[in-house]
Design a protein around this motif. Structure first.
Motif, PDB file in Angstrom:
ATOM      1  N   THR A 218      -8.862   5.105 -12.677  1.00 54.36           N
ATOM      2  CA  THR A 218      -9.565   6.382 -12.601  1.00 54.36           C
ATOM      3  C   THR A 218     -10.482   6.454 -11.378  1.00 54.36           C
ATOM      4  O   THR A 218     -11.179   5.493 -11.056  1.00 54.36           O
ATOM      5  N   GLY A 219     -10.451   7.597 -10.698  1.00 57.77           N
ATOM      6  CA  GLY A 219     -11.397   7.886  -9.630  1.00 57.77           C
ATOM      7  C   GLY A 219     -11.248   7.086  -8.359  1.00 57.77           C
ATOM      8  O   GLY A 219     -12.234   6.877  -7.654  1.00 57.77           O
ATOM      9  N   VAL A 220     -10.040   6.620  -8.015  1.00 51.59           N
ATOM     10  CA  VAL A 220      -9.836   5.833  -6.801  1.00 51.59           C
ATOM     11  C   VAL A 220      -8.850   6.545  -5.880  1.00 51.59           C
ATOM     12  O   VAL A 220      -7.763   6.928  -6.305  1.00 51.59           O
ATOM     13  N   ALA A 221      -9.237   6.747  -4.621  1.00 50.20           N
ATOM     14  CA  ALA A 221      -8.354   7.329  -3.603  1.00 50.20           C
ATOM     15  C   ALA A 221      -7.788   6.214  -2.743  1.00 50.20           C
ATOM     16  O   ALA A 221      -8.521   5.339  -2.279  1.00 50.20           O
ATOM     17  N   VAL A 222      -6.468   6.236  -2.529  1.00 52.78           N
ATOM     18  CA  VAL A 222      -5.825   5.175  -1.754  1.00 52.78           C
ATOM     19  C   VAL A 222      -5.141   5.739  -0.518  1.00 52.78           C
ATOM     20  O   VAL A 222      -4.866   6.938  -0.426  1.00 52.78           O
ATOM     21  N   PHE A 223      -4.885   4.850   0.443  1.00 51.32           N
ATOM     22  CA  PHE A 223      -4.151   5.196   1.667  1.00 51.32           C
ATOM     23  C   PHE A 223      -4.830   6.326   2.430  1.00 51.32           C
ATOM     24  O   PHE A 223      -4.183   7.192   3.018  1.00 51.32           O
ATOM     25  N   LYS A 224      -6.172   6.326   2.405  1.00 52.16           N
ATOM     26  CA  LYS A 224      -6.933   7.411   3.018  1.00 52.16           C
ATOM     27  C   LYS A 224      -6.863   7.315   4.529  1.00 52.16           C
ATOM     28  O   LYS A 224      -7.132   6.262   5.120  1.00 52.16           O
ATOM     29  N   LYS A 225      -6.534   8.433   5.168  1.00 53.11           N
ATOM     30  CA  LYS A 225      -6.373   8.469   6.617  1.00 53.11           C
ATOM     31  C   LYS A 225      -7.696   8.147   7.309  1.00 53.11           C
ATOM     32  O   LYS A 225      -8.735   8.651   6.959  1.00 53.11           O
ATOM     33  N   GLY A 226      -7.601   7.268   8.306  1.00 56.41           N
ATOM     34  CA  GLY A 226      -8.773   6.888   9.068  1.00 56.41           C
ATOM     35  C   GLY A 226      -9.549   5.730   8.487  1.00 56.41           C
ATOM     36  O   GLY A 226     -10.433   5.176   9.149  1.00 56.41           O
ATOM     37  N   GLU A 227      -9.264   5.345   7.242  1.00 58.92           N
ATOM     38  CA  GLU A 227      -9.967   4.240   6.603  1.00 58.92           C
ATOM     39  C   GLU A 227      -9.039   3.097   6.234  1.00 58.92           C
ATOM     40  O   GLU A 227      -9.385   1.929   6.428  1.00 58.92           O
ATOM     41  N   SER A 228      -7.879   3.431   5.697  1.00 56.04           N
ATOM     42  CA  SER A 228      -6.955   2.397   5.259  1.00 56.04           C
ATOM     43  C   SER A 228      -6.135   1.857   6.430  1.00 56.04           C
ATOM     44  O   SER A 228      -5.641   2.644   7.257  1.00 56.04           O
ATOM     45  N   ALA A 288     -11.074  -7.247   4.732  1.00 56.48           N
ATOM     46  CA  ALA A 288      -9.845  -6.556   4.307  1.00 56.48           C
ATOM     47  C   ALA A 288      -9.918  -6.042   2.874  1.00 56.48           C
ATOM     48  O   ALA A 288      -8.922  -6.066   2.152  1.00 56.48           O
ATOM     49  N   GLN A 289     -11.087  -5.507   2.470  1.00 56.62           N
ATOM     50  CA  GLN A 289     -11.202  -5.001   1.097  1.00 56.62           C
ATOM     51  C   GLN A 289     -10.295  -3.807   0.830  1.00 56.62           C
ATOM     52  O   GLN A 289      -9.678  -3.706  -0.235  1.00 56.62           O
ATOM     53  N   ILE A 290     -10.228  -2.890   1.793  1.00 59.44           N
ATOM     54  CA  ILE A 290      -9.392  -1.710   1.598  1.00 59.44           C
ATOM     55  C   ILE A 290      -7.916  -2.111   1.531  1.00 59.44           C
ATOM     56  O   ILE A 290      -7.151  -1.570   0.725  1.00 59.44           O
ATOM     57  N   LEU A 291      -7.522  -3.063   2.348  1.00 57.28           N
ATOM     58  CA  LEU A 291      -6.147  -3.565   2.307  1.00 57.28           C
ATOM     59  C   LEU A 291      -5.824  -4.123   0.937  1.00 57.28           C
ATOM     60  O   LEU A 291      -4.782  -3.796   0.352  1.00 57.28           O
ATOM     61  N   ALA A 292      -6.706  -4.941   0.392  1.00 57.10           N
ATOM     62  CA  ALA A 292      -6.472  -5.544  -0.920  1.00 57.10           C
ATOM     63  C   ALA A 292      -6.441  -4.493  -2.018  1.00 57.10           C
ATOM     64  O   ALA A 292      -5.561  -4.505  -2.885  1.00 57.10           O
TER      65      ALA A 292
END
Length: 315
Positions: A218-228, A288-292
């Motif tokens: 719940t409440g998680v956005a993934v593959f966000k442009k410019g961040e991921s 690499a938190q966003i990657l994980a």
């Protein structure tokens, strides 16, 4: 095939209930953390202990251990080589990415699928022990020796190196597994007064793990442009969901001559998504938190059609 469909239906319904609980916050803000800790510290060790005590010891130290562990190492090395030569990443990012591409979610999804789809929890036990006793310490020591963040400090780095060696020996799941292996090796069944509570607590592991997993979505956005780091995530995802099952099929089918249900089980386990442990490690080392995180969520969604295809072809 009907058993596979029925098993996945059970899993999806319980995960859906967990998702709804998270959206409505019926269980409060800390529900995911509390359930996850209950599964990690109590229910899963009990399940592993009971499964090992009541199963043949040869099932653990078998070709399943070689196939699952060997394929994970190969895929991790492939990621490191490709990401280094193509994306020019540094060693800490390579270590986290290699884990994201090969470290299987053997608890939250592995155990439920082994029980409801494969009808045998012993299929997941060799991989679970390999990842906790061998794979995690290798990754943690690599990160400790290469992370140069001043915020970690010398004392913290020394403590982390100690943790990399000591943590597997104090991990409750490892302790449950070692205890189960020891009792099984002795060849004597514990009295019912001990086995029955282990069975009861172990039976709670799967539903609680699935509810916790649903809460985490719940409440998680993934593959966000410019961040991921999209190329890193794409590479890890393809290796985890496509390359790893294919490699396991090749090794199991032509290397060990497996067919039928055993071959199906090996490939299904390989198609499981990235474990949340990888995010824990990346957060600890601030790399690499966003990657994980994104790889774990994307491979979780991607594992559903992947396992469905595997079931159609091999079940």
């Amino acid at each position: 095939m009907s058993g596979v469909v029925s098993g996945f239906t059970v899993i999806f319904i319980v995960v859906g209930v967990g998702y709804l609980l998270g959206r409505t916050r019926v269980l409060g803000e800390s529900a995911h953390e509390v359930l996850s800790r209950l599964v990690f510290f109590v229910c899963t060790p009990a399940l592993l202990f009971h499964s090992l005590v009541t199963s043949d010891l040869s099932v653990i130290f078998s070709k399943t251990l070689v196939i699952a562990g060997g394929s994970a190492l190969v895929i991790g090395v492939v990621y490191v080589l490709v990401a280094r030569l193509w994306l020019h990443r540094h060693i800490p990012e390579l270590a986290i990415g290699g884990l994201a591409a090969s470290y299987v979610n053997s608890v939250n999804l592995g155990l439920p699928i082994a029980i409801f789809v494969l009808d045998d929890a012993s299929f997941i036990a060799p991989l679970l022990l390999f990842q906790i006793l061998i794979y995690s310490p290798i990754a943690l020591i690599t990160l400790d020796l290469t992370v140069t963040d001043p915020a970690l400090g010398h004392a913290s780095r020394s403590a982390t190196l100690r943790d990399a060696v000591v943590a597997p020996l104090t991990n409750p799941i490892v302790l449950g597994g070692v205890a189960g292996l020891t009792v099984s090796a002795l060849g004597r069944q514990p009295p019912t007064a001990i086995l029955e509570p282990m069975r009861m607590l172990g039976n709670a592991s799967v539903p609680c793990a699935l509810l916790a997993f649903g809460l985490s979505l719940t409440g998680v956005a993934v593959f966000k442009k410019g961040e991921s780091p999209r190329r890193d995530i794409a590479l890890a995802t393809v290796l985890k969901i496509v390359a790893m099952p294919v490699l396991v099929y090749i090794i199991a089918r032509w290397g060990f001559g497996e067919t039928g249900h055993d071959l199906f089980a090996q490939v299904v386990i390989a198609a499981l998504p990235t474990a949340q442990n990888v995010l824990v490690y990346s957060t600890r080392y601030r790399r690499a938190q966003i990657l994980a995180r994104d790889t774990a969520l994307i491979t979780t969604l991607g594992s559903i059609p992947a396992i469905a295809v595997i079931a159609l072809l091999l079940a």
